[in-house]
Design a protein around this motif. Structure first.
Motif, PDB file in Angstrom:
ATOM      1  N   MET A  99       0.815  -1.208   0.000  1.00  0.00           N
ATOM      2  CA  MET A  99       0.000   0.000   0.000  1.00  0.00           C
ATOM      3  C   MET A  99       0.850   1.259   0.000  1.00  0.00           C
ATOM      4  SD  MET A  99      -3.010  -1.068  -0.375  1.00  0.00           S
ATOM      5  CE  MET A  99      -3.860   0.506  -0.186  1.00  0.00           C
ATOM      6  N   ASN A 100       2.076   1.160   0.486  1.00  0.00           N
ATOM      7  CA  ASN A 100       2.994   2.304   0.464  1.00  0.00           C
ATOM      8  C   ASN A 100       3.854   2.326  -0.797  1.00  0.00           C
ATOM      9  OD1 ASN A 100       2.986   4.031   3.099  1.00  0.00           O
ATOM     10  ND2 ASN A 100       2.692   1.926   3.783  1.00  0.00           N
ATOM     11  N   ARG A 101       3.545   1.417  -1.736  1.00  0.00           N
ATOM     12  CA  ARG A 101       4.207   1.362  -3.049  1.00  0.00           C
ATOM     13  C   ARG A 101       5.709   1.191  -2.927  1.00  0.00           C
ATOM     14  NH1 ARG A 101       0.002   4.039  -6.681  1.00  0.00           N
ATOM     15  NH2 ARG A 101      -1.565   4.769  -5.212  1.00  0.00           N
ATOM     16  N   GLU A 102       6.094   0.368  -1.964  1.00  0.00           N
ATOM     17  CA  GLU A 102       7.516   0.088  -1.768  1.00  0.00           C
ATOM     18  C   GLU A 102       8.009  -1.036  -2.676  1.00  0.00           C
ATOM     19  OE1 GLU A 102       7.937  -0.722   2.373  1.00  0.00           O
ATOM     20  OE2 GLU A 102       7.154   1.240   2.988  1.00  0.00           O
ATOM     21  N   GLY A 103       7.072  -1.763  -3.288  1.00  0.00           N
ATOM     22  CA  GLY A 103       7.442  -2.850  -4.180  1.00  0.00           C
ATOM     23  C   GLY A 103       7.093  -2.527  -5.619  1.00  0.00           C
ATOM     24  N   THR A 104       7.588  -3.350  -6.508  1.00  0.00           N
ATOM     25  CA  THR A 104       7.284  -3.157  -7.922  1.00  0.00           C
ATOM     26  C   THR A 104       6.997  -4.500  -8.571  1.00  0.00           C
ATOM     27  OG1 THR A 104       8.079  -2.169 -10.000  1.00  0.00           O
ATOM     28  CG2 THR A 104       9.709  -3.302  -8.639  1.00  0.00           C
ATOM     29  N   PRO A 105       5.992  -4.574  -9.455  1.00  0.00           N
ATOM     30  CA  PRO A 105       5.718  -5.823 -10.162  1.00  0.00           C
ATOM     31  C   PRO A 105       6.867  -6.157 -11.121  1.00  0.00           C
ATOM     32  CG  PRO A 105       3.857  -4.301 -10.334  1.00  0.00           C
ATOM     33  CD  PRO A 105       5.009  -3.530  -9.799  1.00  0.00           C
ATOM     34  N   VAL A 106       7.242  -7.436 -11.137  1.00  0.00           N
ATOM     35  CA  VAL A 106       8.313  -7.874 -12.034  1.00  0.00           C
ATOM     36  C   VAL A 106       7.888  -9.123 -12.787  1.00  0.00           C
ATOM     37  CG1 VAL A 106      10.204  -6.879 -10.703  1.00  0.00           C
ATOM     38  CG2 VAL A 106       9.422  -9.198 -10.172  1.00  0.00           C
ATOM     39  N   ALA A 107       8.479  -9.287 -13.960  1.00  0.00           N
ATOM     40  CA  ALA A 107       8.368 -10.515 -14.736  1.00  0.00           C
ATOM     41  C   ALA A 107       9.702 -11.237 -14.633  1.00  0.00           C
ATOM     42  CB  ALA A 107       8.043 -10.192 -16.192  1.00  0.00           C
ATOM     43  N   LEU A 108       9.646 -12.540 -14.391  1.00  0.00           N
ATOM     44  CA  LEU A 108      10.852 -13.351 -14.270  1.00  0.00           C
ATOM     45  C   LEU A 108      10.891 -14.366 -15.407  1.00  0.00           C
ATOM     46  CD1 LEU A 108       9.701 -12.827 -11.171  1.00  0.00           C
ATOM     47  CD2 LEU A 108      11.713 -14.156 -10.595  1.00  0.00           C
ATOM     48  N   ASP A 109      12.055 -14.496 -16.007  1.00  0.00           N
ATOM     49  CA  ASP A 109      12.242 -15.503 -17.047  1.00  0.00           C
ATOM     50  C   ASP A 109      13.722 -15.862 -17.083  1.00  0.00           C
ATOM     51  OD1 ASP A 109      11.722 -17.269 -19.028  1.00  0.00           O
ATOM     52  OD2 ASP A 109      11.071 -15.805 -20.515  1.00  0.00           O
ATOM     53  N   GLY A 110      14.007 -17.130 -16.897  1.00  0.00           N
ATOM     54  CA  GLY A 110      15.391 -17.578 -16.905  1.00  0.00           C
ATOM     55  C   GLY A 110      16.217 -17.010 -15.780  1.00  0.00           C
ATOM     56  N   GLY A 111      15.580 -16.743 -14.629  1.00  0.00           N
ATOM     57  CA  GLY A 111      16.301 -16.228 -13.485  1.00  0.00           C
ATOM     58  C   GLY A 111      16.498 -14.725 -13.483  1.00  0.00           C
ATOM     59  N   ARG A 112      16.046 -14.045 -14.505  1.00  0.00           N
ATOM     60  CA  ARG A 112      16.208 -12.594 -14.614  1.00  0.00           C
ATOM     61  C   ARG A 112      14.887 -11.899 -14.331  1.00  0.00           C
ATOM     62  NH1 ARG A 112      15.900  -9.277 -19.405  1.00  0.00           N
ATOM     63  NH2 ARG A 112      16.987  -7.281 -19.132  1.00  0.00           N
ATOM     64  N   ALA A 113      14.896 -10.914 -13.462  1.00  0.00           N
ATOM     65  CA  ALA A 113      13.696 -10.156 -13.113  1.00  0.00           C
ATOM     66  C   ALA A 113      13.730  -8.801 -13.806  1.00  0.00           C
ATOM     67  CB  ALA A 113      13.596  -9.969 -11.606  1.00  0.00           C
ATOM     68  N   VAL A 114      12.642  -8.473 -14.492  1.00  0.00           N
ATOM     69  CA  VAL A 114      12.529  -7.192 -15.194  1.00  0.00           C
ATOM     70  C   VAL A 114      11.299  -6.467 -14.676  1.00  0.00           C
ATOM     71  CG1 VAL A 114      12.296  -6.049 -17.423  1.00  0.00           C
ATOM     72  CG2 VAL A 114      13.591  -8.184 -17.248  1.00  0.00           C
ATOM     73  N   LYS A 115      11.443  -5.208 -14.351  1.00  0.00           N
ATOM     74  CA  LYS A 115      10.306  -4.422 -13.884  1.00  0.00           C
ATOM     75  C   LYS A 115       9.279  -4.293 -15.007  1.00  0.00           C
ATOM     76  CE  LYS A 115      13.023  -1.806 -10.517  1.00  0.00           C
ATOM     77  NZ  LYS A 115      13.533  -0.484 -10.093  1.00  0.00           N
ATOM     78  N   VAL A 116       8.032  -4.568 -14.660  1.00  0.00           N
ATOM     79  CA  VAL A 116       6.967  -4.556 -15.662  1.00  0.00           C
ATOM     80  C   VAL A 116       6.878  -3.205 -16.358  1.00  0.00           C
ATOM     81  CG1 VAL A 116       4.447  -4.616 -15.914  1.00  0.00           C
ATOM     82  CG2 VAL A 116       5.621  -6.409 -14.612  1.00  0.00           C
TER      83      VAL A 116
END
Length: 253
Positions: A214-231
């Motif tokens: 709720m405090n927007r401290e996190g960000t949605p990510v997509a993971l593929d092959g062990g690599r996380a990319v911010k949506v």
């Protein structure tokens, strides 16, 4: 250091569509790069594996069994396991965070309530309600139901959805100005894209997650092959190529 959490996960103990036991997720998800999971099995009004003819207490006990098995398995493994619910109305589904087994036992009338009724009960318990995959299109979904008045957040990345559905959800969340979440909607082990929420600190309780989300401290990510990319950095996940093909029903309740 980044900590990634799966926010949308199903076990075969409680979800009819689930193919993996709660206890078996721990090592698998650790290997995929996660620091923890939130178990969100389908509730009794969704694709539930819990028989309808059992007494309420027995239904609840069976419903939480996948979560409990996962939590027990993770107890000594430096891996967080939290409880959530995926709750269905008319094809529109919501991830409930911040309620627990005791809350379910004390709210046996929950399925008689409308969307705002459930929202109010969840909030009274200190929880939140996030609309899952709002623009999902499937043969069993007749309309897209949007409910801005009863959403604390929107799942903008669901790894089980197509890119355009996710991008429409992203734009919807931007319009509402609410926090965004990401998750895999995982039902079994597979190779391919997954999702989650990334934080710069550990999440150890569901209260931690709610506060951080709720405090927007996190960000949605997509993971593929062990690599996380911010949506938000992926063009195909934030800018839809076309509008939804299903009729959109906007609820003001």
């Amino acid at each position: 250091m980044a900590f990634i959490y799966e926010t949308h996960l199903h076990t075969c103990e409680a979800s009819r569509c689930g193919r993996a036991h709660g206890r078996d997720y721990i090592e698998y998800m650790k290997d995929q790069g996660y620091s923890g999971i939130i178990v969100t099995d389908h509730f009794f009004n969704g694709n539930s594996a819990v028989p309808q003819d059992l007494p309420w207490q027995e239904r609840v006990e069976m419903y939480v069994s996948g979560y409990k098995a996962a939590a027990s398995e993770a107890a000594d493994k430096d891996f967080t396991v939290l409880f959530g619910i995926e709750y269905n109305f008319d094809g529109d589904e919501y991830l409930l965070y911040g309620v627990d087994e005791e809350w379910l036992l004390g709210n046996s009338d929950i399925m008689s309530l409308n969307r705002s009724g459930v929202y109010n009960r969840v909030h009274a318990a200190g929880g939140i309600m996030v609309q899952a995959h709002p623009y999902r299109e499937r043969d069993y979904i007749k309309k897209i139901h949007l409910t801005p008045s009863v959403c604390d957040g929107i799942e903008v990345y669901n790894a089980a959805n197509g890119d355009n559905m996710n991008a429409l959800a992203y734009q919807y969340a931007m319009k509402l100005g609410v926090p965004m979440s990401g998750g895999s909607d995982i039902h079994f082990f597979y190779d391919g894209p997954k999702g989650g929420m990334m934080f710069d600190h550990k999440i150890e309780t569901i209260e931690d997650y709610i506060h951080a989300f709720m405090n927007r401290e996190g960000t949605p990510v997509a993971l593929d092959g062990g690599r996380a990319v911010k949506v938000r950095k992926m063009e195909k996940l934030v800018n839809p190529e076309h509008e939804a093909t299903l009729e959109i029903c906007m609820h003001e309740e």
